[in-house]
Scaffold this motif. Structure first.
Motif, short mmCIF file in Angstrom:
data_model
loop_
_atom_site.label_atom_id
_atom_site.label_comp_id
_atom_site.label_asym_id
_atom_site.label_seq_id
_atom_site.Cartn_x
_atom_site.Cartn_y
_atom_site.Cartn_z
N GLY A 141 37.38 25.57 45.35
CA GLY A 141 37.00 26.24 44.11
C GLY A 141 35.77 27.09 44.29
O GLY A 141 35.69 28.22 43.77
N LEU A 142 34.80 26.58 45.04
CA LEU A 142 33.58 27.33 45.33
C LEU A 142 33.91 28.58 46.15
O LEU A 142 33.33 29.66 45.92
CB LEU A 142 32.61 26.44 46.09
N LEU A 143 34.84 28.45 47.08
CA LEU A 143 35.27 29.61 47.87
C LEU A 143 35.89 30.67 46.98
O LEU A 143 35.66 31.88 47.18
CB LEU A 143 36.27 29.16 48.94
N SER A 144 36.66 30.24 45.97
CA SER A 144 37.29 31.21 45.07
C SER A 144 36.26 32.01 44.28
O SER A 144 36.52 33.14 43.87
CB SER A 144 38.25 30.50 44.11
N ASP A 145 35.08 31.41 44.02
CA ASP A 145 34.01 32.13 43.33
C ASP A 145 33.43 33.24 44.20
O ASP A 145 32.73 34.11 43.70
CB ASP A 145 32.90 31.16 42.92
N LYS A 146 33.72 33.18 45.48
CA LYS A 146 33.25 34.21 46.42
C LYS A 146 34.31 35.27 46.69
O LYS A 146 34.02 36.46 46.69
CB LYS A 146 32.83 33.56 47.74
N ILE A 147 35.55 34.82 46.92
CA ILE A 147 36.58 35.75 47.37
C ILE A 147 37.61 36.09 46.30
O ILE A 147 38.43 36.99 46.49
CB ILE A 147 37.30 35.22 48.63
N LEU A 174 48.80 40.12 39.75
CA LEU A 174 47.39 39.77 39.63
C LEU A 174 46.51 40.80 40.33
O LEU A 174 46.95 41.47 41.26
CB LEU A 174 47.14 38.38 40.24
N ARG A 175 45.26 40.86 39.87
CA ARG A 175 44.25 41.67 40.55
C ARG A 175 43.05 40.78 40.85
O ARG A 175 42.90 39.70 40.28
CB ARG A 175 43.85 42.87 39.70
N ASN A 176 42.18 41.24 41.70
CA ASN A 176 41.10 40.39 42.20
C ASN A 176 39.73 40.85 41.71
O ASN A 176 39.42 42.04 41.75
CB ASN A 176 41.11 40.36 43.74
N LYS A 177 38.92 39.90 41.25
CA LYS A 177 37.52 40.15 40.90
C LYS A 177 37.32 41.27 39.88
O LYS A 177 36.37 42.04 39.98
CB LYS A 177 36.71 40.48 42.17
N THR A 178 38.21 41.36 38.90
CA THR A 178 38.00 42.31 37.82
C THR A 178 37.82 41.54 36.52
O THR A 178 38.05 40.34 36.45
CB THR A 178 39.20 43.28 37.69
N VAL A 179 37.40 42.24 35.47
CA VAL A 179 37.05 41.58 34.22
C VAL A 179 38.25 40.84 33.62
O VAL A 179 39.39 41.28 33.74
CB VAL A 179 36.50 42.61 33.21
N THR A 180 37.98 39.71 33.01
CA THR A 180 39.03 38.85 32.47
C THR A 180 38.83 38.61 30.98
O THR A 180 37.77 38.89 30.43
CB THR A 180 39.05 37.49 33.18
N GLU A 181 39.87 38.07 30.34
CA GLU A 181 39.74 37.69 28.94
C GLU A 181 38.68 36.60 28.77
O GLU A 181 37.97 36.56 27.76
CB GLU A 181 41.10 37.20 28.40
N ASP A 185 35.99 36.39 30.47
CA ASP A 185 34.71 37.09 30.53
C ASP A 185 34.28 37.61 29.16
O ASP A 185 33.10 37.62 28.81
CB ASP A 185 34.77 38.28 31.50
N ARG A 186 35.24 38.07 28.37
CA ARG A 186 34.93 38.63 27.05
C ARG A 186 34.28 37.59 26.16
O ARG A 186 33.38 37.89 25.38
CB ARG A 186 36.20 39.13 26.39
N ASP A 187 34.75 36.35 26.26
CA ASP A 187 34.28 35.31 25.35
C ASP A 187 33.10 34.52 25.89
O ASP A 187 32.30 34.00 25.11
CB ASP A 187 35.43 34.34 25.05
N PHE A 188 33.00 34.40 27.23
CA PHE A 188 32.01 33.48 27.78
C PHE A 188 31.16 34.07 28.92
O PHE A 188 30.52 33.35 29.65
CB PHE A 188 32.70 32.20 28.28
N SER A 217 30.60 37.35 32.09
CA SER A 217 31.29 37.84 33.28
C SER A 217 31.07 36.94 34.49
O SER A 217 29.96 36.49 34.76
CB SER A 217 30.81 39.25 33.61
N ALA A 218 32.13 36.71 35.23
CA ALA A 218 32.07 35.90 36.45
C ALA A 218 31.76 36.75 37.68
O ALA A 218 31.44 36.20 38.74
CB ALA A 218 33.40 35.17 36.67
#
Length: 465
Positions: free
Chosen positions: A308-314, A432-439, A441-444, A446-447
């Protein structure tokens, strides 16, 4: 609205309580899945107690059929609890679901056997499993939404991975209890009453879960008051509705179903079916298989936060692509090798190798789905899509695998599993797309740093992985 400037952070004044909320939410999830997997772990004992004597293979198939058919209750539970969670809050839905799980578990643990009441024993088994399937259907989507919402934005992959830490942890506890009981009790005691103990323990654990979950922070109300559910054109009556889901978010819903197919089938093959596969196909003894499964699941559980931590990077999409490609490569040789394995160590190596590939899916699938939907329909969209895919593919995997094995056609099952993975890989590539804004992100918040404004609800295209 700027996703970085004005989006709410459940962190804020609650930032220091994120881990506390994750722990309380995930411990409840652990008990839910401990109860659920007791059935899979103790399948052989259940088969001999709730079905007519005679054909052992048919009794096992009937038991797996109950396991599979109760997965049909998951979409119903996902709809009910998803709607409830999106309207009334995550905490209310999660406390109700765990109590229902306790009821279904207690029914199975206390039910008389086939020798005593005949076919009514089988009926009670079906009812107990139906209640469990209904409650677990609500558990997944609501937990996925809650864990993703409560997490700090740049660590969503890490915190949401604890959903599978506890999900697998439930399996580990069930497997550990199985090993302990098999060493403390003799075979006759296990078949007559020993198998009931885990179900009673699970029912009692629900009381602890209820106490924990009642003190969880709510997340849905935070998003409503800061990002404007009603202001965005969504009334309270429309929250969590199928009309809203299929009218505005049908594309991400389809993505969730496709994203899940290969991952859930692989997960149940290597965590649930693998025990009976090692016994029936490879011929390993029950004690060895139990220990192998326990060790493999324990390692599998531990690596979830690291992935999960890796996913926060890549990014989530990259993780899912690794799972899809890796599974296409290893499925045939791993399932082929397991049929001729002769030692517990070799069996562990094969199962662990497969699970390390599956972890690229399990560690991120919850947050990847949660990022596709806004708060007002998140629990429903994630839960229902996952529930449908599980009903058709995940829950049926043990039955289909056992059926192929009983007909001496393990290769046919390998082809089936590869096809499921291929469908999901196509979704990862083109949906899917990678590292772009998400729903999310709108509420809580940006990641991914300074992301642009999220797309409006008119553009329900899944963007963000």
């Amino acid at each position: 609205m700027s996703s970085t400037a004005s989006a709410p952070r459940v962190g804020g004044e609650r930032r220091n309580s994120v881990m506390s909320n994750v722990a309380r939410g995930s411990l409840g999830n652990l008990i839910e899945w401990f109860d659920f997997y007791n059935y899979a772990i103790f399948t052989t004992y259940i088969a001999s107690n709730f079905f007519a004597k005679g054909d052992e293979t048919q009794a096992l198939l009937d038991t797996w059929a109950v396991f599979a058919i109760t997965f049909l209750m998951r979409p119903i539970g996902s709809w009910f609890f998803g709607r409830y969670a999106d309207r009334k809050g995550r905490r209310a839905a999660l406390t109700t679901s765990v109590l229902l799980m306790a009821l279904g578990t207690l029914m199975i643990g206390a039910a008389p056997t086939y020798d005593r009441i005949g076919i009514w024993a089988t009926v009670l088994l079906w009812v107990g499993r139906a209640i469990s399937g209904f409650s677990v259907g609500g558990e997944y989507g609501t937990t996925a939404a809650y864990m993703s919402e409560i997490a700090t934005p740049h660590r969503r992959g890490f915190y949401s991975s604890f959903q599978y830490v506890t999900l697998v942890g439930g399996q580990v506890l069930a497997a550990l209890l199985q090993v302990v009981l098999q060493h403390v009790l003799d075979k006759e005691q296990m078949h007559t009453w020993g198998w009931r103990l885990p179900f009673f323990i699970g029912a009692a654990g629900a009381l602890v879960v209820l106490w924990l979950r009642r003190s969880m922070d709510e997340t849905a109300d935070v998003a409503d008051t800061t990002s404007g559910g009603a202001a965005a054109g969504t009334s309270t009556e429309n929250k969590g509705s199928l009309g809203l889901l299929f009218r505005e978010y049908w594309r991400p819903f389809i993505v969730v179903v496709g994203l899940t197919i290969g991952g859930t089938t692989s997960f149940y093959v290597y965590t649930t079916l693998m025990q009976s596969y090692m016994k029936k196909v490879a011929g390993l003894d029950a004690d060895t298989v139990s220990i192998v499964n326990l060790c493999a699941l324990t390692v599998f559980m531990i690596v979830q936060p690291l992935y999960g931590l890796l996913s926060d990077k890549i990014g989530r999409r990259t993780m899912l692509l690794i799972f899809g490609v890796g599974s296409l490569i290893i499925t045939w040789p791993v399932l082929g090798a397991i049929r001729s394995v002769e030692s517990g160590l070799a069996a562990f190596g094969l199962q662990m190798f497969a699970l390390l590939i599956v972890a690229f899916y399990t560690s991120v699938n919850a947050v990847a789905k949660a990022e596709l939907f806004p708060t007002r329909v998140r629990a429903l969209g994630v839960g229902l899509g996952y529930g449908l895919a599980n009903a058709v593919f995940g829950g049926t995997a043990p039955y289909i695998g056992t059926w192929f094995a009983s007909h001496g056609n393990e290769k046919g099952f390998r082809v089936y599993l590869l096809a499921c993975v291929a469908v999901s890989l196509a979704v990862y590539l083109w949906g899917l797309r990678n590292k772009t804004v998400t729903e999310l992100d709108r509420d809580f918040g940006s990641a991914w740093g300074d992301a642009p404004d999220a797309p409006s609800s008119d553009d329900a295209r899944p963007a963000g992985r």
